[in-house]
Enzyme design. Structure first.
Site, PDB file in Angstrom:
ATOM      1  N   HIS A   1      -9.456   1.374   5.363  1.00 18.35           N
ATOM      2  CA  HIS A   1      -8.146   1.310   6.152  1.00 18.35           C
ATOM      3  C   HIS A   1      -8.256   2.637   7.230  1.00 18.35           C
ATOM      4  O   HIS A   1      -9.151   3.467   6.950  1.00 18.35           O
ATOM      5  CB  HIS A   1      -7.392   2.089   4.891  1.00 18.35           C
ATOM      6  CG  HIS A   1      -5.854   2.070   5.530  1.00 18.35           C
ATOM      7  ND1 HIS A   1      -5.371   2.949   6.220  1.00 18.35           N
ATOM      8  CD2 HIS A   1      -4.822   1.279   5.374  1.00 18.35           C
ATOM      9  CE1 HIS A   1      -4.073   2.690   6.491  1.00 18.35           C
ATOM     10  NE2 HIS A   1      -3.598   1.222   6.048  1.00 18.35           N
TER      11      HIS A   1
ATOM     12  N   ASN B   1       0.732  -1.132   0.082  1.00 12.21           N
ATOM     13  CA  ASN B   1      -0.106  -0.086   0.039  1.00 12.21           C
ATOM     14  C   ASN B   1       1.028   1.255  -0.053  1.00 12.21           C
ATOM     15  O   ASN B   1       1.507   1.478   1.239  1.00 12.21           O
ATOM     16  CB  ASN B   1      -0.861   0.021   1.439  1.00 12.21           C
ATOM     17  CG  ASN B   1      -1.573   1.162   1.418  1.00 12.21           C
ATOM     18  OD1 ASN B   1      -1.894   2.145   0.460  1.00 12.21           O
ATOM     19  ND2 ASN B   1      -2.097   1.478   2.623  1.00 12.21           N
TER      20      ASN B   1
ATOM     21  N   LYS C   1      -0.033   4.476  -0.112  1.00  8.35           N
ATOM     22  CA  LYS C   1      -0.728   5.711   0.304  1.00  8.35           C
ATOM     23  C   LYS C   1      -0.321   6.803  -0.668  1.00  8.35           C
ATOM     24  O   LYS C   1      -0.220   6.561  -1.798  1.00  8.35           O
ATOM     25  CB  LYS C   1      -0.053   5.826   1.897  1.00  8.35           C
ATOM     26  CG  LYS C   1      -0.374   4.466   2.582  1.00  8.35           C
ATOM     27  CD  LYS C   1       0.117   4.708   4.040  1.00  8.35           C
ATOM     28  CE  LYS C   1      -0.010   3.245   4.626  1.00  8.35           C
ATOM     29  NZ  LYS C   1       0.101   3.377   6.129  1.00  8.35           N
TER      30      LYS C   1
ATOM     31  N   SER D   1       3.438  -1.984  10.590  1.00 13.72           N
ATOM     32  CA  SER D   1       4.924  -2.387  10.544  1.00 13.72           C
ATOM     33  C   SER D   1       5.390  -3.645   9.945  1.00 13.72           C
ATOM     34  O   SER D   1       6.335  -3.933  10.829  1.00 13.72           O
ATOM     35  CB  SER D   1       5.266  -1.697  11.900  1.00 13.72           C
ATOM     36  OG  SER D   1       4.924  -0.502  12.300  1.00 13.72           O
TER      37      SER D   1
ATOM     38  N   GLY E   1       2.698   2.285  10.734  1.00 15.75           N
ATOM     39  CA  GLY E   1       3.483   3.360  10.642  1.00 15.75           C
ATOM     40  C   GLY E   1       4.441   3.676  11.920  1.00 15.75           C
ATOM     41  O   GLY E   1       5.114   4.753  11.864  1.00 15.75           O
TER      42      GLY E   1
ATOM     43  N   GLU F   1      -5.446  -4.894  10.880  1.00 19.13           N
ATOM     44  CA  GLU F   1      -4.386  -3.900  10.991  1.00 19.13           C
ATOM     45  C   GLU F   1      -4.529  -3.173  12.215  1.00 19.13           C
ATOM     46  O   GLU F   1      -5.301  -2.013  12.173  1.00 19.13           O
ATOM     47  CB  GLU F   1      -4.220  -2.734   9.965  1.00 19.13           C
ATOM     48  CG  GLU F   1      -3.934  -3.461   8.398  1.00 19.13           C
ATOM     49  CD  GLU F   1      -3.421  -2.234   7.701  1.00 19.13           C
ATOM     50  OE1 GLU F   1      -2.439  -2.627   7.128  1.00 19.13           O
ATOM     51  OE2 GLU F   1      -4.206  -1.690   7.224  1.00 19.13           O
TER      52      GLU F   1
ATOM     53  N   GLU G   1      -6.890   4.789   8.211  1.00 20.29           N
ATOM     54  CA  GLU G   1      -6.446   6.213   7.973  1.00 20.29           C
ATOM     55  C   GLU G   1      -7.520   6.956   7.218  1.00 20.29           C
ATOM     56  O   GLU G   1      -7.855   8.011   7.743  1.00 20.29           O
ATOM     57  CB  GLU G   1      -5.151   6.316   7.061  1.00 20.29           C
ATOM     58  CG  GLU G   1      -3.944   5.953   7.646  1.00 20.29           C
ATOM     59  CD  GLU G   1      -2.717   5.575   6.805  1.00 20.29           C
ATOM     60  OE1 GLU G   1      -2.892   5.532   5.601  1.00 20.29           O
ATOM     61  OE2 GLU G   1      -1.618   5.060   7.444  1.00 20.29           O
TER      62      GLU G   1
END
Ligand code: PGA
Length: 249
Positions: free
Chosen positions: A95, A9, A11, A213, A173, A167, A97
């Site tokens: 996701h 991904n 992003k 991660s 991240g 996730e 985010e």
């Protein structure tokens, strides 16, 4: 029996030129028939050019997001038929985010997943708890709700075509990966949920990815877990070498 799936991904990273250079370098070092399924999720702008570069290669395209309607007055949005048109095989929905920064609800995640299925694209439904939720012992209730509402109105056949990505928000991240045992515990819970919802056979077929991660060093121990069928990697997918190692580990 479940084929491993590795998705990178990107992003909001890479121009078209950078994306094309990456895809050329990756596919040049890719066997014609890989043992694992591999997909890249570039920004929307790079989907069409990458389709041309990856034509004939086993590396598939994944969208990072989609709108829940097939067309209409939704300025700035991209629909599932448009993604199918540029060759997407997979599409991320929900996701963390998107949920956290853009207020995406489980209902919206569900509309998006159904839009992808209508267009013949496999949704990758992302779920995961925040740190406060884990610390308050709410991990399973959060995941249960995200699955219940996110997979609402999907038939067993739709669910068979769906991929779930676990996730944990605290691992994305941050360099903090869930331990293989922590991840396996949630993956097992997700598979049991799918079993109740769509039957044991379907549950045995659905691929459940881990994300947060992931890097070439920790991928093998995560994927060695019984219910971890692949990974969704962000940072580690941005360089050809580390993505290559992730695929090959
Ligand atoms: P990360 O991102 O690998 O950089 O933690 C994963 C994701 O957000 O899908």
């Amino acid at each position: 029996m479940r084929r491993a799936l590795i998705i990178g991904n990107w992003k909001m990273h890479k121009t078209v030129a950078e994306a094309v250079a990456f895809a050329r370098a990756l596919s040049a070092r890719f066997p014609e028939r890989a043992e694992r399924d591999v997909a890249i999720a570039p920004p929307f702008t790079a989907l069409h050019p990458l389709r041309e570069v990856l034509r004939g290669s086993p590396i598939a395209l994944c969208a990072q997001d989609v709108h829940g309607e097939d067309e209409g007055p939704y300025t700035g949005e991209v629909s599932a038929p448009m993604l199918a048109d540029v060759g997407c095989l997979y599409g991320l929905v929900g996701h963390s985010e998107r949920r956290r920064l853009f207020g995406e609800s489980n209902e919206e995640v569900n509309r998006k997943a159904r839009a992808l299925l209508r267009a013949g694209i496999r949704p990758v439904v992302c779920v995961g708890e925040a740190l406060e939720e884990r610390e308050a012992d709410q991990t399973f209730s959060v995941i249960r709700r995200q699955l219940k509402e996110g997979l609402n109105n999907l038939s067993a056949d739709d669910i068979r075509r769906t991929i779930v990505a676990y996730e944990p928000v605290w691992a994305i991240g941050t360099g903090k990966t869930a331990s293989p045992a922590q991840a396996q515990e949630v993956h097992d819970f997700i598979r049991q949920f799918i079993g109740h919802r769509a039957g044991k056979e379907t549950a045995a077929e659905v691929r459940i990815l881990y994300g947060g991660s992931v890097n070439p060093e920790n991928a093998a121990s995560l994927m060695a877990q019984r219910d971890i069928d692949g990974v969704l990697a962000g940072g580690a997918s941005l360089e050809v070498d580390s993505f290559r190692k992730l695929i090959d580990h």
